[in-house]
Write an enzyme that holds these catalytic residues in place. Structure first.
Site, PDB file in Angstrom:
ATOM      1  N   ASN A  74       0.870  -1.070  -0.065  1.00  0.00           N
ATOM      2  CA  ASN A  74      -0.098  -0.027   0.072  1.00  0.00           C
ATOM      3  C   ASN A  74       0.873   1.258   0.126  1.00  0.00           C
ATOM      4  O   ASN A  74       0.458   2.162  -0.473  1.00  0.00           O
ATOM      5  CB  ASN A  74      -0.756  -0.024   1.247  1.00  0.00           C
ATOM      6  CG  ASN A  74      -1.418   1.444   1.564  1.00  0.00           C
ATOM      7  OD1 ASN A  74      -2.339   2.054   0.902  1.00  0.00           O
ATOM      8  ND2 ASN A  74      -0.975   1.971   2.391  1.00  0.00           N
ATOM      9  N   TYR A  99       3.709   9.294 -11.715  1.00  0.00           N
ATOM     10  CA  TYR A  99       2.746   8.716 -10.994  1.00  0.00           C
ATOM     11  C   TYR A  99       1.611   7.609 -11.702  1.00  0.00           C
ATOM     12  O   TYR A  99       1.708   6.534 -11.172  1.00  0.00           O
ATOM     13  CB  TYR A  99       1.818   9.792 -10.052  1.00  0.00           C
ATOM     14  CG  TYR A  99       0.753   9.106  -9.273  1.00  0.00           C
ATOM     15  CD1 TYR A  99       1.298   8.363  -8.176  1.00  0.00           C
ATOM     16  CD2 TYR A  99      -0.453   8.967  -9.359  1.00  0.00           C
ATOM     17  CE1 TYR A  99       0.573   7.682  -7.261  1.00  0.00           C
ATOM     18  CE2 TYR A  99      -1.373   8.244  -8.516  1.00  0.00           C
ATOM     19  CZ  TYR A  99      -0.883   7.784  -7.316  1.00  0.00           C
ATOM     20  OH  TYR A  99      -1.729   7.050  -6.506  1.00  0.00           O
TER      21      TYR A  99
HETATM   22  O1  NJP Z   1      -1.465   8.259   1.372  1.00  0.00           O
HETATM   23  P1  NJP Z   1      -0.972   8.691   2.646  1.00  0.00           P
HETATM   24  P2  NJP Z   1      -2.753   7.220   1.061  1.00  0.00           P
HETATM   25  N1  NJP Z   1       8.565   3.725   3.061  1.00  0.00           N
HETATM   26  O2  NJP Z   1       0.024   9.656   2.400  1.00  0.00           O
HETATM   27  C1  NJP Z   1       3.803   5.421   3.596  1.00  0.00           C
HETATM   28  C2  NJP Z   1      -2.681   5.092  -3.415  1.00  0.00           C
HETATM   29  N2  NJP Z   1      -3.877   6.065  -3.829  1.00  0.00           N
HETATM   30  O3  NJP Z   1      -3.111   6.390   2.256  1.00  0.00           O
HETATM   31  O4  NJP Z   1       6.381   6.174   5.838  1.00  0.00           O
HETATM   32  C3  NJP Z   1       7.572   3.315   3.860  1.00  0.00           C
HETATM   33  O5  NJP Z   1      -2.053   8.896   3.738  1.00  0.00           O
HETATM   34  C4  NJP Z   1       3.482   6.585   4.658  1.00  0.00           C
HETATM   35  O6  NJP Z   1       4.146   6.382   5.845  1.00  0.00           O
HETATM   36  P3  NJP Z   1       5.293   7.040   6.525  1.00  0.00           P
HETATM   37  C5  NJP Z   1      -1.538   5.741  -3.054  1.00  0.00           C
HETATM   38  O7  NJP Z   1      -0.906   5.777  -4.426  1.00  0.00           O
HETATM   39  C6  NJP Z   1      -4.214   6.947  -2.847  1.00  0.00           C
HETATM   40  O8  NJP Z   1      -3.701   8.061   0.502  1.00  0.00           O
HETATM   41  O9  NJP Z   1       5.193   6.952   8.142  1.00  0.00           O
HETATM   42  N3  NJP Z   1       6.426   3.739   4.153  1.00  0.00           N
HETATM   43  C7  NJP Z   1       1.849   6.243   4.956  1.00  0.00           C
HETATM   44  O10 NJP Z   1       1.768   5.523   5.876  1.00  0.00           O
HETATM   45  C8  NJP Z   1      -0.660   4.894  -1.994  1.00  0.00           C
HETATM   46  O11 NJP Z   1      -0.080   3.587  -2.994  1.00  0.00           O
HETATM   47  C9  NJP Z   1      -5.125   8.060  -3.500  1.00  0.00           C
HETATM   48  O12 NJP Z   1       5.313   8.310   6.081  1.00  0.00           O
HETATM   49  C10 NJP Z   1       5.962   4.737   3.145  1.00  0.00           C
HETATM   50  C11 NJP Z   1       1.544   5.795   3.510  1.00  0.00           C
HETATM   51  O13 NJP Z   1       2.584   5.314   2.898  1.00  0.00           O
HETATM   52  C12 NJP Z   1      -1.999   4.286  -1.419  1.00  0.00           C
HETATM   53  O14 NJP Z   1      -3.074   4.659  -2.101  1.00  0.00           O
HETATM   54  C13 NJP Z   1      -5.599   7.846  -4.786  1.00  0.00           C
HETATM   55  C14 NJP Z   1       7.206   5.350   2.526  1.00  0.00           C
HETATM   56  C15 NJP Z   1       0.822   6.925   2.525  1.00  0.00           C
HETATM   57  O15 NJP Z   1      -0.156   7.551   3.120  1.00  0.00           O
HETATM   58  C16 NJP Z   1      -1.895   4.800   0.090  1.00  0.00           C
HETATM   59  O16 NJP Z   1      -2.161   6.231   0.076  1.00  0.00           O
HETATM   60  C17 NJP Z   1      -5.197   6.699  -5.429  1.00  0.00           C
HETATM   61  C18 NJP Z   1       8.238   4.850   2.260  1.00  0.00           C
HETATM   62  N4  NJP Z   1       9.424   5.379   1.331  1.00  0.00           N
HETATM   63  C19 NJP Z   1      -4.304   5.965  -5.028  1.00  0.00           C
HETATM   64  N5  NJP Z   1       6.385   6.310   1.792  1.00  0.00           N
HETATM   65  C20 NJP Z   1      -5.764   9.094  -2.796  1.00  0.00           C
HETATM   66  N6  NJP Z   1      -5.429   9.247  -1.555  1.00  0.00           N
HETATM   67  O17 NJP Z   1      -6.227   9.888  -3.238  1.00  0.00           O
HETATM   68  C21 NJP Z   1       5.165   6.541   2.062  1.00  0.00           C
HETATM   69  O18 NJP Z   1      -5.943   6.716  -6.733  1.00  0.00           O
HETATM   70  N7  NJP Z   1       5.038   5.396   3.167  1.00  0.00           N
END
Ligand code: NJP
Length: 248
Positions: free
Chosen positions: A88, A154
């Site tokens: 995710n 993206y």
């Molecule tokens: O995003 P957000 P979403 N290593 O920013 C983690 C897709 N999606 O829940 O590391 C490890 O609230 C980050 O944690 P932290 C989107 O592409 C979304 O909306 O502690 N973890 C946080 O828990 C994505 O694949 C929308 O900062 C890493 C999480 O990821 C998924 O849904 C629309 C990291 C991100 O939480 C979840 O997104 C769509 C790393 N390098 C698809 N980088 C939408 N929200 O509109 C980030 O079509 N994280």
């Protein structure tokens, strides 16, 4: 035995909502993200509600391939056989026409959204194949289908994920391991704040004219795919917010 589920990006947004649904379903959880304090707070909250649920947190950056290599061996023994892998963690950075793409941001999106998923799938699919049980869920996006302008990288990372998901299903066809892509439209999470590096005006503009999806709506789709009878394999669930054009 209870199913063991590993969720990346569990410290907020969609991943956190998925963690709650999986806890409710009685899974043992491995929650992965960079922010340890968020993961710890979530573990405490989940265990307040579901006291029996095992929750293990791992703070790592999914871009760090040596940390991923160590991940499985460093898990407690009872959690090493992962049944459900939810890839995710992911992000979009900025909105640029192709001539202006920031190459550092491009690399971050490719390594987080694509390379880490390939790596984690390699690591955990082996055990699933050996045990002939498991489910890999990849958080893709409507962007994999709409390919909106300004989002070339993206969109391309999510199109990669869709292709990877389909090809993985071919590779696993002789097993009972299932592979599903979950492709939401606009979801109200931190995603847009991250995308626009904290510029709340730009972040809010994404949701203008629509009621965005909730993280819980997406988690419902994940649970739907996971809880189908064993002979049913959901390839992809695509969900738009009702008033979302998908053009941006
Ligand atoms: O995003 P957000 P979403 N290593 O920013 C983690 C897709 N999606 O829940 O590391 C490890 O609230 C980050 O944690 P932290 C989107 O592409 C979304 O909306 O502690 N973890 C946080 O828990 C994505 O694949 C929308 O900062 C890493 C999480 O990821 C998924 O849904 C629309 C990291 C991100 O939480 C979840 O997104 C769509 C790393 N390098 C698809 N980088 C939408 N929200 O509109 C980030 O079509 N994280």
């Amino acid at each position: 035995r209870d199913q063991v589920a590993l969720v990346t990006g569990a410290s907020g947004g969609i991943g956190e909502a998925i963690a709650w649904r999986l806890a409710e379903a009685g899974c043992k959880l491995i929650l992965v993200a960079r922010r340890q304090e968020k993961l710890d707070a979530l573990r405490e909250d989940i265990q307040k509600t579901f006291s029996q649920v095992v929750v293990h947190t791992v703070a790592l950056d999914v871009q760090d391939s040596s940390a991923l290599d160590r991940l499985q061996a460093e898990l407690p023994a009872e959690l090493q056989a992962v049944d459900i892998l939810v890839n995710n963690a992911g992000l979009a950075l900025g909105t640029f026409p192709v001539q202006d793409n920031d190459l550092a941001d491009v690399q971050t999106m490719i390594s987080t959204n694509c390379a880490a998923v390939v790596h984690l799938t390699k690591l955990f699919s082996k055990g699933m194949i050996d045990r002939n049980r498991g489910h890999i869920v990849n958080l893709s996006s409507v962007a994999a289908h709409t390919h909106y302008g300004g989002g070339s990288i993206y969109c391309a990372t999510k199109a990669f994920l869709d292709a990877f998901t389909t090809a993985a299903r071919h590779d696993l066809v002789a097993t009972d391991v299932r592979v599903t892509a979950i492709s939401p439209g606009a979801v109200k999470t931190d995603f847009s704040n991250v995308r626009f590096k904290g510029d709340s005006q730009k972040a809010d503009a994404v949701y203008q004219g629509m009621t965005p999806l909730l993280a819980a709506d997406v988690a419902d789709n994940v649970l739907y795919a996971l809880t189908r009878p064993a002979h049913v394999q959901i390839a992809e669930i695509i969900t738009y917010a009702t008033a979302q054009s998908g053009a941006q």
